[in-house]
Design a protein around this motif. Structure first.
Motif, mmCIF file in Angstrom:
data_model
loop_
_atom_site.group_PDB
_atom_site.id
_atom_site.type_symbol
_atom_site.label_atom_id
_atom_site.label_comp_id
_atom_site.label_asym_id
_atom_site.label_seq_id
_atom_site.Cartn_x
_atom_site.Cartn_y
_atom_site.Cartn_z
ATOM 1 N N GLU A 1 60.436 25.856 33.532
ATOM 2 C CA GLU A 1 59.093 26.037 33.151
ATOM 3 C C GLU A 1 58.458 25.008 32.154
ATOM 4 N N GLU A 2 59.265 24.240 31.311
ATOM 5 C CA GLU A 2 58.710 22.976 30.704
ATOM 6 C C GLU A 2 57.969 22.312 31.335
ATOM 7 N N ARG A 3 58.744 21.816 32.839
ATOM 8 C CA ARG A 3 58.263 20.803 33.711
ATOM 9 C C ARG A 3 56.861 21.229 34.254
ATOM 10 N N LYS A 4 56.904 22.609 34.494
ATOM 11 C CA LYS A 4 55.642 23.053 35.126
ATOM 12 C C LYS A 4 54.558 22.778 34.275
ATOM 13 N N ALA A 5 54.626 23.365 32.853
ATOM 14 C CA ALA A 5 53.627 23.134 31.815
ATOM 15 C C ALA A 5 53.193 21.701 32.020
ATOM 16 N N ARG A 6 54.271 20.672 31.577
ATOM 17 C CA ARG A 6 53.902 19.445 31.658
ATOM 18 C C ARG A 6 53.158 18.805 32.879
ATOM 19 N N LEU A 7 53.426 19.153 33.987
ATOM 20 C CA LEU A 7 52.750 18.806 35.156
ATOM 21 C C LEU A 7 51.203 19.346 35.061
ATOM 22 N N SER A 8 51.189 20.517 34.629
ATOM 23 C CA SER A 8 49.840 21.024 34.733
ATOM 24 C C SER A 8 49.106 20.289 33.620
ATOM 25 N N LEU A 9 49.650 19.978 32.508
ATOM 26 C CA LEU A 9 48.902 19.146 31.618
ATOM 27 C C LEU A 9 48.532 17.820 32.083
ATOM 28 N N LEU A 10 49.474 16.974 32.791
ATOM 29 C CA LEU A 10 49.180 15.879 33.521
ATOM 30 C C LEU A 10 47.999 16.004 34.422
ATOM 31 N N GLN A 11 47.836 17.055 35.253
ATOM 32 C CA GLN A 11 46.909 17.188 36.208
ATOM 33 C C GLN A 11 45.616 17.432 35.299
ATOM 34 N N GLN A 12 45.458 18.097 34.318
ATOM 35 C CA GLN A 12 44.445 18.160 33.221
ATOM 36 C C GLN A 12 43.860 17.000 32.891
ATOM 37 N N VAL A 13 44.777 16.211 32.526
ATOM 38 C CA VAL A 13 44.252 14.853 31.971
ATOM 39 C C VAL A 13 43.679 14.104 33.010
ATOM 40 N N GLU A 14 44.444 13.996 34.143
ATOM 41 C CA GLU A 14 43.930 13.200 35.195
ATOM 42 C C GLU A 14 42.445 13.725 35.577
ATOM 43 N N ARG A 15 42.213 14.985 35.745
ATOM 44 C CA ARG A 15 40.902 15.338 36.213
ATOM 45 C C ARG A 15 39.895 14.941 35.072
ATOM 46 N N LEU A 16 40.448 14.993 33.811
ATOM 47 C CA LEU A 16 39.265 14.697 32.847
ATOM 48 C C LEU A 16 38.987 13.308 32.711
ATOM 49 N N GLU A 17 39.875 12.385 33.236
ATOM 50 C CA GLU A 17 39.705 10.976 33.207
ATOM 51 C C GLU A 17 38.869 10.526 34.479
ATOM 52 N N LYS A 18 39.102 11.352 35.653
ATOM 53 C CA LYS A 18 38.012 11.254 36.728
ATOM 54 C C LYS A 18 36.892 11.230 36.614
ATOM 55 N N GLU A 19 36.688 12.643 35.611
ATOM 56 C CA GLU A 19 35.243 13.194 35.153
ATOM 57 C C GLU A 19 34.538 12.266 34.265
ATOM 58 N N ARG A 20 35.475 11.570 33.316
ATOM 59 C CA ARG A 20 34.844 10.642 32.609
ATOM 60 C C ARG A 20 34.416 9.294 33.238
ATOM 61 N N ILE A 21 35.221 9.036 34.121
ATOM 62 C CA ILE A 21 34.873 7.678 34.783
ATOM 63 C C ILE A 21 33.854 7.990 35.641
ATOM 64 N N SER A 22 33.579 9.064 36.498
ATOM 65 C CA SER A 22 32.477 9.537 37.155
ATOM 66 C C SER A 22 31.105 9.823 36.569
ATOM 67 N N ASP A 23 31.308 10.043 35.248
ATOM 68 C CA ASP A 23 30.068 10.188 34.322
ATOM 69 C C ASP A 23 29.737 8.825 33.811
ATOM 70 N N GLY A 24 30.377 7.772 34.003
ATOM 71 C CA GLY A 24 29.961 6.466 33.422
ATOM 72 C C GLY A 24 30.407 6.548 32.155
ATOM 73 N N ARG A 25 31.311 7.301 31.486
ATOM 74 C CA ARG A 25 31.912 7.240 30.138
ATOM 75 C C ARG A 25 33.126 6.391 29.967
ATOM 76 N N LEU A 26 33.074 5.262 30.304
ATOM 77 C CA LEU A 26 34.186 4.320 30.281
ATOM 78 C C LEU A 26 34.430 3.874 28.738
ATOM 79 N N SER A 27 36.012 3.927 28.470
ATOM 80 C CA SER A 27 36.177 3.233 27.080
ATOM 81 C C SER A 27 37.017 2.367 27.207
#
Length: 93
Positions: free
Chosen positions: A67-93
């Protein structure tokens, strides 16, 4: 004819009962986390019953880790999705 050995669920419940004083000694927020860990074990009780080990500890720990691993993988997927959204919106840092 009845079972001669307690089931995995019965063993786990007996351990949970033994841990009550430990739970009561925890801070309120830690009690909530502790309860979540026990719920994780119950979520995987069927798998523990299939194996029905004499010592339930490995199944208890693996259930919590799954269950801890599932939660961690879910968070990693959310981070990746947010990073892709940020890059596609042109909000590079």
């Amino acid at each position: 004819m009845g079972r001669t050995l307690p089931t995995f669920t019965e063993r786990a419940d007996a351990l949970f009962h033994e841990w009550r004083p430990f739970r009561r000694a925890l801070r309120r927020e830690d009690q909530e986390v502790f309860d979540t860990l026990l719920s994780d074990v119950r979520r995987h009780a069927q798998a523990g019953t299939v194996l029905s080990p004499l010592d339930p500890w490995p199944i208890l720990i693996l259930s919590m880790l799954i269950e801890e691993r599932k939660a961690r993988l879910s968070l990693l997927q959310q981070v990746e999705r947010l990073e892709k959204e940020r890059i596609s919106d042109g909000r590079l840092s």
